[in-house]
Write an enzyme that holds these catalytic residues in place. Sequence first.
Site, PDB file in Angstrom:
ATOM      1  CG  ASP A   1     -18.881  23.543  -2.416  1.00  0.00           C
ATOM      2  OD1 ASP A   1     -18.497  22.377  -2.604  1.00  0.00           O
ATOM      3  OD2 ASP A   1     -19.205  23.983  -1.297  1.00  0.00           O
TER       4      ASP A   1
ATOM      5  CD  GLU B   1     -20.150  19.149  -4.306  1.00  0.00           C
ATOM      6  OE1 GLU B   1     -19.800  18.230  -3.560  1.00  0.00           O
ATOM      7  OE2 GLU B   1     -20.427  20.281  -3.877  1.00  0.00           O
TER       8      GLU B   1
END
Length: 833
Positions: free
Chosen positions: A502, A555
């Site tokens: 993330d 990401e």
Amino acid sequence: MTPPKKKATEKKAAAEEAAGKKKAVAKKTAKTTAAKTTAAKKTAAKKAAPAKTATAKAAAAKTATAKKATADAAPAKTTSAAKKAPLAKKAPAARKTPSAPKLPSRPPEAPAADRGRLLHGTHHDPHSVLGAHPVPGGVVFRALRPYARSVTVVAGGLRADLHDDGDGFFSGLLPLTEVPAYRLLVAYEGTTVETEDAYRFLPTLGELDLHLIGEGRHEQLWTVLGAHPTEHEGVAGTRFSVWAPNARGVRVAGSFNFWDGTGFPMRSLGSSGVWELFVPGVGEGELYKFDIARADGSHTLRADPLARRTEVPPATSSVVTSSAYEWGDEEWLARRAETPVHEAPFSVYEVHLPSWRPGLTYRQLAEQLPAYVRDLGFTHVELMPVAEHPFGGSWGYQVTGFYAPTARLGGPDDFKYLIDALHRAGIGVLMDWVPAHFPRDEWALAEFDGRPLYEHEDPLRAAHPDWGTLEFDFGRREVRNFLVANAVYWCEEFHIDGLRVDAVASMLYLDYSREPGQWTPNEHGGRENLDAVAFLQEMNATVYRRCPGVVTVAEESTAWDGVTRATHHRGPSGFGGLGFGLKWNMGWMHDSLQYMSHEPVHRKYHHHDLTFSMVYAYSENYVLPISHDEVVHGKGSLVSKMPGDWWQQRANLRAYLGFMWAHPGKQLLFMGQEFAQGAEWSEAHGPDWWLLDPAYGAEADHRGVRDLVRDLNAVYRSAPSLWQRDTDPAGFQWVVGDAADDNVFAFLRYDAEGTPLLSVSNLSPVVRHDYRLGVPDDIPAWHETLNTDAERYGGGGITHHDPVKPEPQPWHGRPASIRLALPPLATVWLRPA
């Protein structure tokens, strides 16, 4: 070297001092005055009254022989030798008049400085004071047991009460030649506990472990730090260890000591910054935290950074745990590395476990989730963060327990059961991993030992400007070790098949969401966070080396060069690749949804939004994500983004999914979007499963979209053209990419053998009859393998039942062409018949 004469003098002085101490103790504890003794009549004392603290063992000794009394007072190892000791021959009178065993002499009390540091929790080496230690005249025993009424040493046949020195300290000097194996009998008000002494054990961490920790290279850090039930030197208990280099002292507090760590100080293991203590008798299920004395002398109670289990939030204690799970996914693990992920089918169903079916535990989810995902044909599930987090509304993206699956749904072995069930159903498991930042909770990582430790020491570098959290200090080797080992931990201990990392962009740039003056350039004057780059490279290299078949997914929302390039290959920017296996294509997601949100009449002005992705499609190994981020916070669900009435919205959605599954790159779809849920996702109640209830009037509309997703996955997995050459430009050719006025997109996908699949999307609301498309001339006929306008999906039913044969008329620069009736707002796939 000490001269012999001096040695003799010292021995004589020590003997006289010990004899004087014994005589003083005897005087203090006797009820009546004992007869004076001489050197010749040492054992002739008559009518010696029993001591106030004499135990039942001592009372029974009145009727025993002096030989037996002497043996009882000696260590178990020297019993036979004591029977032959000259003392027994020189004092035959003792056979007629037995005496109680000698009481321990009162040793020199622990220095006031040591006592103070132990009581205040700031002692770095409690084992040097507490426990048993040889001294001139015998062995000194010291214990720190707050609230105890008495402490007795039990060693073989020996039972000796220690002197109460006050403040919870007890001590005694026994005339022993070596430290025996012993236990402590601790009496409290209303109860007595017999236990091993925690301060008689050697450290549980070896020199190699400490060396690797110091270097920041312990790839299985979770096996040495934290709390581990174990057997140490033949005794069952739990070994506790924690990295806290700035602490003045650390103690263990928990349910086993009524949350008072005074009697459980840990020892510092040199310059490693690690504190350690083996606590006998503590096992599975006990709660604990670390009581840390900060530099200013104040204390903070902290959860274990490497706790492998926690209490259910909002409770915050760590839990002692060990795993007994037996895996059944050997076949899955053996074959998952056979094909590189970027050359294999990869269709992902993203799930927020607590809300997928609210109220279900890990084991209950294991009975439903694998069957559902397998029925829809997805190859993988991606779990939104499962590491423990205090605030459910963060969806797991603000982690406090990096090594513990959230206790909301069960224990660690229950989570393993769920992963095992998915594997046995043929489904891979990815999980969101959050190494960028952590929350500021005062019981967690923030200023863990009183100073910035896991976060950067520069407040501007530490504070994350968007989320109110703290960023990790990627330049500190121990912090990098904590995170790299954490990535390995989930893959090795929980058999996770992939980590979706993330917020990579927030890690890579020093100026991320910061205004000028709020950040400092790197050593080269640039905006790149060189420490974060090195960390990501190390993490990826380590995971790929240790865990065959595992994939890491970034990401990353910028155009950083080389996210999925190997770490040892340098690109134009001068950086080596970050080493990820896949990268989320945030540009495709943004552009394609922007295009679909326009009314069809305006789409010709935004045609490039759907074609631009092919300009950079092969710069990285991409995943096309329609994730949770796109269906929350006012963005609306996927179907609600589509223009038009309810029929057109569903038609647009179906056409979009068909285009997405055919586009180069892997697929990811968030839960609820597979059946066209109209409402935004909420973690409070999850997907609107009632839309699929046959009693609901519009159930067929939602079931039709789900049936399409099932068929998309089925055809996708059976057609290597759609995934085998995702990262090879030779696997894609435009047929027509400039038909802006028609809102038509057509392209060919090829597998490694050159077998094509033709995808055609008509994103206008009108039927385009006899629409001519150029095709290769070596395919004798084309068969429609999927049409999103089929009636079973809720469409108008404009389909091609018969094979479509090419005509020798050149078109779109190709030697042959076919004519199709393009249904409105639909995508059609054709394969060689």
